[in-house]
Write an enzyme that holds these catalytic residues in place. Sequence first.
Site, PDB file in Angstrom:
ATOM      1  N   ASP A  63       0.632  -1.379   0.122  1.00 22.45           N
ATOM      2  CA  ASP A  63      -0.040  -0.282   0.113  1.00 22.45           C
ATOM      3  C   ASP A  63       0.833   1.195   0.362  1.00 22.45           C
ATOM      4  O   ASP A  63       1.620   1.592   0.449  1.00 22.45           O
ATOM      5  CB  ASP A  63      -0.714  -0.146   1.026  1.00 22.45           C
ATOM      6  CG  ASP A  63      -1.915   1.176   1.389  1.00 22.45           C
ATOM      7  OD1 ASP A  63      -1.520   2.149   0.328  1.00 22.45           O
ATOM      8  OD2 ASP A  63      -3.602   1.123   1.940  1.00 22.45           O
ATOM      9  N   VAL A  64       0.963   1.821  -1.099  1.00 28.18           N
ATOM     10  CA  VAL A  64       1.663   3.293  -1.179  1.00 28.18           C
ATOM     11  C   VAL A  64       1.334   4.020   0.274  1.00 28.18           C
ATOM     12  O   VAL A  64       2.205   4.998  -0.115  1.00 28.18           O
ATOM     13  CB  VAL A  64       1.942   3.300  -2.793  1.00 28.18           C
ATOM     14  CG1 VAL A  64       2.386   2.303  -3.600  1.00 28.18           C
ATOM     15  CG2 VAL A  64       0.552   4.195  -3.170  1.00 28.18           C
ATOM     16  N   ASN A  90       3.898   4.470 -10.084  1.00 27.53           N
ATOM     17  CA  ASN A  90       3.167   4.132 -10.891  1.00 27.53           C
ATOM     18  C   ASN A  90       2.084   3.798 -11.176  1.00 27.53           C
ATOM     19  O   ASN A  90       0.759   4.509 -10.723  1.00 27.53           O
ATOM     20  CB  ASN A  90       3.466   3.107 -11.964  1.00 27.53           C
ATOM     21  CG  ASN A  90       2.051   2.496 -12.861  1.00 27.53           C
ATOM     22  OD1 ASN A  90       2.082   3.152 -13.482  1.00 27.53           O
ATOM     23  ND2 ASN A  90       1.352   1.684 -12.450  1.00 27.53           N
ATOM     24  N   TYR A 157      -7.461  14.614  -8.308  1.00 27.03           N
ATOM     25  CA  TYR A 157      -6.082  14.428  -9.500  1.00 27.03           C
ATOM     26  C   TYR A 157      -5.261  14.939 -10.316  1.00 27.03           C
ATOM     27  O   TYR A 157      -3.853  14.702 -10.237  1.00 27.03           O
ATOM     28  CB  TYR A 157      -6.810  13.333 -10.174  1.00 27.03           C
ATOM     29  CG  TYR A 157      -6.267  12.132 -11.081  1.00 27.03           C
ATOM     30  CD1 TYR A 157      -6.123  11.153 -10.894  1.00 27.03           C
ATOM     31  CD2 TYR A 157      -5.726  13.090 -12.922  1.00 27.03           C
ATOM     32  CE1 TYR A 157      -5.401  10.222 -11.778  1.00 27.03           C
ATOM     33  CE2 TYR A 157      -4.800  11.901 -13.645  1.00 27.03           C
ATOM     34  CZ  TYR A 157      -5.377  11.173 -12.939  1.00 27.03           C
ATOM     35  OH  TYR A 157      -4.148  10.009 -13.960  1.00 27.03           O
TER      36      TYR A 157
END
Length: 264
Positions: A63-64, A90, A157
């Site tokens: 989990d980044v 990514n 985003y």
Amino acid sequence: MFDLSGRVAVITGGESGIGLAISRTLAKSGAKVVIGGILADEGANVAESLRADGGDVYFVKTDVRVEEQVDNLVDEAVKRFGRLDIMINNAGVFDGFANILDTTTALWDQIVDINLKGCFFGCKSALKRMLAQGGGGRIINTSSVGGLRGAADGASYTAAKFGVVGLTRQLACDYSEQGITVNAVCPGSIQTDVRKNSGTILGADAVPMDRGVGADPDAWKRMIPARRRGLPQEVADVAVFLVSDAASYVTGQAIAVDGGWTAT
């Protein structure tokens, strides 16, 4: 195809979409690959499939959003293969084109934590290892057309992906003298399952994912000079070029892979 024989690569979000195409291309180019991702079943299946095709590929659930898990991912690659040459940050999720009034604080935090903070964690962890090895290395961060212009994605985003481009350029300035290149790829409208996967990862914080270019069957005809959506492989080819020796003098760049969208 570029020869990456003997190189060790870590990629986050390498179990689906663009990341899967990059993982596959790295393996076919001879790199040893460790995939970190939150979709455990998909990741395990991808690693098994690529090993069956002759690749040296492993998966670590990651989990980044959690720095310790990103550090563990990089540590696993170094323990298994002895070094780190390539880091590809990514992992990312989509905000469904939510405008700022539709963006809850929880959604904002999720999008920024995964798309930008996760990239920060990956860059920091990779740089520590690369510098300890004496320098040299390649870092690729996945941004977006939405990190180069407005009106391409939602508020959170867009903010996160612009941040990825800024981080990329700053790191390139800081570490080029040590032989480490840092670049960003900026995909346009690409044929992936990012909407579905984003809904799964965001859970209760997700918004409807049926807006924007990818959801409108005619939008790309109006907006993209190539008059088609891109393929994940077309992004992967650019990413693998950037980690190859052929791109040794390319750093600090945010390269659009968008069929000409940003040229309009």
